[in-house]
Every structure is written in structure tokens, then in C-alpha cells.
Design a protein around this motif. Structure first.
Motif, PDB file in Angstrom:
ATOM      1  N   GLY A 191       0.824  -1.201   0.000  1.00  0.00           N
ATOM      2  CA  GLY A 191       0.000   0.000   0.000  1.00  0.00           C
ATOM      3  C   GLY A 191       0.851   1.240   0.000  1.00  0.00           C
ATOM      4  N   THR A 229      -2.932  -4.046   1.394  1.00  0.00           N
ATOM      5  CA  THR A 229      -3.096  -4.541   2.771  1.00  0.00           C
ATOM      6  C   THR A 229      -2.537  -3.561   3.810  1.00  0.00           C
ATOM      7  N   TYR A 268     -12.462  -1.237   3.211  1.00  0.00           N
ATOM      8  CA  TYR A 268     -11.220  -1.998   3.010  1.00  0.00           C
ATOM      9  C   TYR A 268     -10.892  -2.801   4.270  1.00  0.00           C
ATOM     10  N   THR A 271      -7.229  -4.098   4.957  1.00  0.00           N
ATOM     11  CA  THR A 271      -6.116  -3.143   4.929  1.00  0.00           C
ATOM     12  C   THR A 271      -5.751  -2.727   6.347  1.00  0.00           C
TER      13      THR A 271
END
Ligand code: PLP
Length: 433
Positions: A191, A229, A268, A271
Motif C-alpha cells: 500500500g 493490505t 477496506y 487493509t
């Protein structure tokens, strides 16, 4: 060592005086309970989906890192030594992120070998370098791309982003080129990372900054159809040092940040959300104690000469700060009813700049008194020029559950001399007549 102890001292000052009596001055004193209180006030104001990473640059003492780790803190490191400290203090590689503009090959290789949660990539050259090491080791390395956004955090006296800096890759350039980054061999891009500023006292400013970063995450995710993630939104939560500053309103912070992160997390869920913090956690929990060695009047100003100045507390002296003002300071050896006088507080250096308090009002000071410089836990110990005049770095003492623990001994002359190498230059002794 002979310190002045008055029988009207409060518990904290008594503890400080006893500790410096035992271990000497100058010394950094940390209140363990205050460290935990600060850490928990931050984690309690954030939803469970956010992990707080303690930034070792603020204060890398292994016992402090261990104390924080034992309360759940993850770690953000900027050198291989900080990484080894984090590991020794009980952090697992999966709770470490490693960033910084200059990572040496051996540091990158170690991080690749260790499988830390993410190496935060600061440039395209660094991305290729990491990929090469991962290929050599036949591994896939987890990284995040650090962006320098087009947005700068309001209320931060030190802006790391939103202007030309050595950090990260420009937002627009990175968004355009992310497709290429995603194809780099042996690299898994988890990310993005942004650290935009520090010492922010306005909750709204942290919120706006975070919102902007989460939006960049959204843009890249949609453009490249990624399954990131990790998002590291930095932080920058500050503490007040000076009279006209107010504390970060943690309630307002909570009211703004919780819905923002919860909304992101619902979109998300896979994440990991990271906030980095150091100053907010350690700053107010650290105190520097110095002993008064001499008092003199010079050109009508009264100077207190102490055994610790800019050489061990560059932050209090204003170096690196935008505005040079006095850190809060107290004469803990003074009587309750001592008169208040105005002083210039200097350190031991032969430099006119070695002043840590200008025109400061203190209860009457005498030789051998102990002065305490408050809010000193962040950066004072880690960013000071400790070798100036070969005085060395001060002792560090952790006060926790009523006991004092030496967590770093003061440098000795031997420590300093032993690091130097006396080479034989085959020089003839001078002939003295
Ligand atoms: C990337 C990064 N993370 C964390 C920190 C620690 O920040 P703070 O002092 O605001 O807690 C800094 C400080 O400059 C930083 O640059």
C-alpha cells in the motif's frame, strides 16, 4: 554529589532528586506510568482497526520501547540499529515498518531477510534495489510506497510533505506510475505511506491530512484495481511546549478520527491502518535533570551554569525548532516560598549559544540545586550533539512503579576515548631545549 533537598518537595520531585542522587546528572528521567497513559490516551481515541507504531527516532531506548511494546505498540524504525532495538525489545518483524531516505544495502538486505511488515520505499531507485535483493534471496519482499502529497498539513512547524523534500515520490508521479511499480519482480506492494508533518496540536488538521491520504489510497486502488493490505497515514500529533500553546484536544481527535477510520475499514477490511507517533507518547513523560554548577552576574544578567545544556538537549535549546522559546523548567530544590528571579540558564559548553533558558523566571537558584526541564522525552536524548566538548551522553533513568531503573548509563571519558584510535604516525618527539 551533594544536592539540595528540601522537606517541602512533592513526591515526584523527591523521586527525581533521589534518582539523580543515585545516578548523577545530567540525566533524562522518564515516568513509566505517564508514557503508558499517553500511549493509551491515543489508542483509546482510535478505533480497533488502527495500529499505533511507536517512532523510535523520538527516543530509541530499549527499555522504553519494551515498555510500550508490552502495552501493544508496534514500531517504526529508520535504521538497522533501530530495527535491532525493536526486535530486542520484543517486537515481531510483522509489527515493524522501516523507512528513511537513505537505507544502506546491508540495512535493506537485513530487512528483506527478516520479512518485516513493510519496507517503506522512498524512491524508484530504492524500489529496484529492494527488488534485486529479494531476487538474490529468492523471496518476495513486502513494501509500501511513500508519497509526497500535493497537500501539506496545516499547523505543522515541520512539513515533510506538500513541498520539495527528500522524502517519498511525488503524488502525481506515483499515481501515474503505480502500474509499473506493481510489476517490479519479487516485490509485493502492500500500500502507501505518507508522513506529512509533526508537532500538530489541532485535531482538525490531523483529520484533514488523514482524509487526504485515505483518498489517495482510494484513487490508486480504483485506478489499478489493487488489493492493498496497508495504509500508513503518519500522524504528527504534538504536545504543547510553550505558554500560548494548548494541548491536542483528544476528544475532538476521537470524534473526527473514529468515523473516518471506521468508514475506511468498512470499505477496506483487509487493509491494516497504521498511525505513527512518538512525540505525543514520550514527550511529556520525559524530564531532563541538570545540576547547578555555578551562578554569576555578567553584564547585568544572572547566569546559571548547569552541567547539561545544548550538548544533551538540543530540542530545549531551539535547534531544529522554528521558534526559539523556553521549554518549561523548574528548580525542584527551591523552597516553596523562595523568591522568583530571572535567569539565563546555560550548559557547560564554551559556546555563547549553549543557552537552554533565556530570561526565564525560576524560584531562587543556588549552587547544587537541581533544575528539571519538562517535556523533554522526545528528541532531546536522540538528536543532541552529545560529543561536543567530549562530555558524552547523559544517563537515562526510568521511574516505574515507585522504583528507579538506570536504562542508559552516562558516557564516561573512557567510553569516548576508547572509540578513538591513536595511530602510530612515527612522529619524532619534539626536542625541548
Ligand atoms: C516518518 C516519520 N514518522 C514518525 C515521526 C515521529 O513523529 P512525531 O515526532 O510527530 O511523533 C516522524 C518525525 O519526523 C517522521 O518523519
Amino acid at each position: 554529589m551533594k544536592f539540595n533537598i528540601k522537606n517541602n518537595m512533592n513526591d515526584k520531585n523527591l523521586q527525581f532528586t533521589a534518582a539523580v542522587k543515585k545516578y548523577g546528572t545530567p540525566a533524562y528521567l522518564y515516568q513509566g506510568e505517564e508514557i503508558i497513559k499517553n500511549y493509551e490516551s491515543l489508542t483509546n481515541a482510535l478505533p480497533k482497526c488502527v495500529d499505533v507504531f511507536y517512532a523510535l527516532k523520538v527516543n530509541p531506548n530499549i527499555s522504553l520501547v519494551k515498555l510500550l511494546r508490552s502495552h501493544g505498540a508496534c514500531t517504526e524504525v529508520c535504521s538497522i540499529t533501530e530495527m535491532e532495538i525493536a526486535l530486542k525489545a520484543g517486537s515481531t518483524p510483522q509489527d515493524i515498518v522501516y523507512l528513511g531516505p537513505c537505507k544502506k544495502d546491508y540495512e535493506l538486505k537485513r530487512a528483506v531477510e527478516l520479512d518485516i511488515f513493510a519496507i517503506v520505499i522512498e524512491s524508484e531507485i530504492e524500489l529496484s534495489r529492494v527488488s534485486k535483493f529479494a531476487q538474490e534471496l529468492d523471496k518476495t519482499v513486502n513494501v509500501a510506497i511513500r508519497l509526497n502529497p500535493d497537500f501539506s498539513a496545516d499547523g505543522s512547524p515541520w512539513k515533510m510533505g506538500g513541498r520539495p523534500t527528500q522524502f517519498g515520490i511525488d503524488e502525481k508521479h506515483a499515481i501515474e506510475n503505480f502500474g509499473k511499480y506493481l510489476k517490479v519482480p519479487n516485490v509485493n506492494i502492500r500500500g502507501i505511506h505518507v508522513y506529512n508533518g509533526t508537532s500538530i496540536l489541532d485535531a482538525k488538521s490531523v483529520y484533514e491530512n488523514t482524509k487526504y491520504i485515505l483518498n489517495i489510497f482510494d484513487i490508486i486502488t480504483k485506478k489499478y484495481n489493487t488489493n492493498f493490505t496497508m495504509v500508513d497515514v503518519g500522524g504528527g500529533m504534538g504536545i504543547p511546549y510553550f505558554q500560548n500553546q494548548t494541548v491536542l484536544d483528544i476528544k475532538e481527535f476521537e470524534e473526527l478520527m473514529v468515523p473516518l477510520f471506521e468508514d475506511f475499514n468498512s470499505k477496506y477490511p483487509n487493509t491494516r491502518i497504521i498511525m505513527e507517533s512518538g512525540r505525543f507518547i514520550l514527550g511529556t513523560a520525559g524530564y531532563m535533570a541538570v545540576e547547578v554548577n555555578n551562578i554569576k552576574v555578567n553584564h547585568e544578567k544572572t547566569f546559571i551554569v548547569t552541567d547539561g545544556g545544548t550538548n544533551c538537549h538540543s530540542a530545549a535549546a531551539g535547534s531544529g525548532r522554528v521558534v526559539k522559546r523556553n521549554f518549561p523548567m523548574e528548580n525542584i530544590s527551591a523552597n516553596e516560598d523562595s523568591p522568583i528571579n530571572e535567569y539565563q540558564v546555560s550548559g557547560p559548553l564554551c559556546s555563547p549559544d549553549d543557552i537552554i533558558g533565556r530570561n526565564i523566571k525560576l524560584k531562587e537558584v543556588n549552587v547544587s540545586d537541581i533544575l528539571i526541564i519538562k517535556s523533554s522525552g522526545a528528541y532531546g536524548p536522540s538528536s543532541s550533539p552529545g560529543l561536543f566538548h567530549s562530555h558524552g551522553f547523559p544517563a537515562e533513568i526510568l521511574l516505574y512503579k515507585g522504583e528507579s531503573h538506570l536504562i542508559r548509563r552516562k558516557d564516561t571519558s573512557e567510553d569516548i576515548i576508547n572509540m578513538q584510535i591513536l595511530v602510530d604516525l612515527n612522529i619524532q618527539e619534539p626536542i625541548l631545549n
